[in-house]
Design an enzyme around this catalytic site. Structure first.
Site, short mmCIF file in Angstrom:
data_model
loop_
_atom_site.label_atom_id
_atom_site.label_comp_id
_atom_site.label_asym_id
_atom_site.label_seq_id
_atom_site.Cartn_x
_atom_site.Cartn_y
_atom_site.Cartn_z
N CYS A 23 0.83 -1.20 0.00
CA CYS A 23 0.00 0.00 0.00
C CYS A 23 0.87 1.26 0.00
O CYS A 23 0.63 2.18 -0.78
CB CYS A 23 -0.93 -0.01 1.21
SG CYS A 23 -2.15 1.32 1.20
N CYS A 24 1.88 1.29 0.85
CA CYS A 24 2.79 2.44 0.88
C CYS A 24 3.54 2.58 -0.44
O CYS A 24 3.81 3.70 -0.89
CB CYS A 24 3.78 2.30 2.03
SG CYS A 24 3.09 2.59 3.68
N CYS A 41 -1.42 8.22 7.24
CA CYS A 41 -2.76 8.09 6.69
C CYS A 41 -3.78 7.85 7.80
O CYS A 41 -3.46 7.31 8.86
CB CYS A 41 -2.81 6.94 5.69
SG CYS A 41 -1.86 7.24 4.18
N CYS A 94 -3.20 2.78 10.01
CA CYS A 94 -1.77 3.07 9.91
C CYS A 94 -1.31 4.14 10.88
O CYS A 94 -0.12 4.35 11.06
CB CYS A 94 -1.41 3.48 8.49
SG CYS A 94 -1.75 2.22 7.25
N CYS A 131 7.59 3.96 5.85
CA CYS A 131 6.71 3.77 4.70
C CYS A 131 7.49 3.34 3.46
O CYS A 131 6.91 2.88 2.49
CB CYS A 131 5.94 5.06 4.40
SG CYS A 131 7.00 6.46 3.98
#
Length: 243
Positions: free
Chosen positions: A127-128, A210, A214, A237
């Protein structure tokens, strides 16, 4: 000034260490001034508008009339806290600049369609990578220097942060003018100069990313970034994983 003595030197991995040695004990303002003079117009300043360090750097550049010689940018993941956007807008109004937004190629809907729902919880590295690392790479294309708010006191992994170093991934100079500042010193500067800051710091969030799982409040006695990616073996991240 120092930059005049190195102005003609082609910057490379070899000689950046010499520049760093000259600036290791310099003030943050001196570091910023020398970097802007040496590397502009290709200087990028990453500011998350979450933590106070980036805000201090923007204030320092403004006070030295250097803000118009750099590109201040942020990574709009699509999942930022509303308070983060609020402080960005306040900073832009106060200092008279516009931060450039770099966004992921995938919307949240597209990401969910390709990778499933709640990717940040199942695979936060991926995702990062999509929402932060790739946009950051785009932001640094064609840049010669990248100024960050990374500090040694923020985590164990950042404890050896140099003031300036060659970044092999992006092939530019990465700069941390506040590398040896403490959290206390940062907040003293914020209060002294009345720098706007994210309202969530007053609500127990020392480090903001975010607005999903997280970012949570760290427990008493934990490190500043302990509330990031809670429950995962992850502390960064991916933006600052390599020198």
């Amino acid at each position: 000034m120092f930059y005049e003595s190195v102005l003609a030197i082609e910057v490379s991995e070899v000689n950046v260490g010499d520049i760093a040695s000259e600036l290791e004990s310099a003030s943050a303002e001196t570091v910023l001034r020398e970097v802007v003079e040496r590397f502009s117009p290709g200087v990028a300043v990453s500011c998350s508008f979450g933590g106070p360090s980036g805000l201090v750097i923007v204030d320092q550049l403004a006070r030295m009339n250097l803000l118009d010689r750099v590109e201040v940018y942020y990574l709009d993941t699509g999942l930022l806290f509303s308070a983060t956007h609020d402080v960005r807008e306040e900073m832009e109004r106060r200092y008279g600049f516009e931060a450039i937004a770099y966004r992921p190629q995938l919307s949240l809907v597209q990401q969910a369609s390709l990778h499933g729902n709640d990717l940040w919880d199942r695979d936060p590295d991926k995702c990062c990578g999509i929402r932060k690392v790739a946009p950051n790479a785009e932001a640094l294309v064609g840049k010669s220097a990248w100024i960050t708010g990374v500090r040694r006191d923020q985590s164990v992994g950042r404890a050896e942060t140099p003031v300036l170093a060659w970044n092999a991934r992006f092939r530019l100079v990465k700069v941390a003018p506040l590398h040896n500042w403490s959290e206390e010193k940062v907040w003293e500067y914020v209060r002294q100069h009345q720098v706007p800051y994210n309202a969530l710091h007053e609500d127990g969030y020392p480090s903001l990313g975010c607005n999903t799982v997280c970012t949570v409040r760290p427990e008493s006695g934990e490190s500043l970034r302990a509330g990031r990616w809670r429950g995962h073996d992850k502390t960064e991240c991916g933006l600052h994983d390599s020198p």
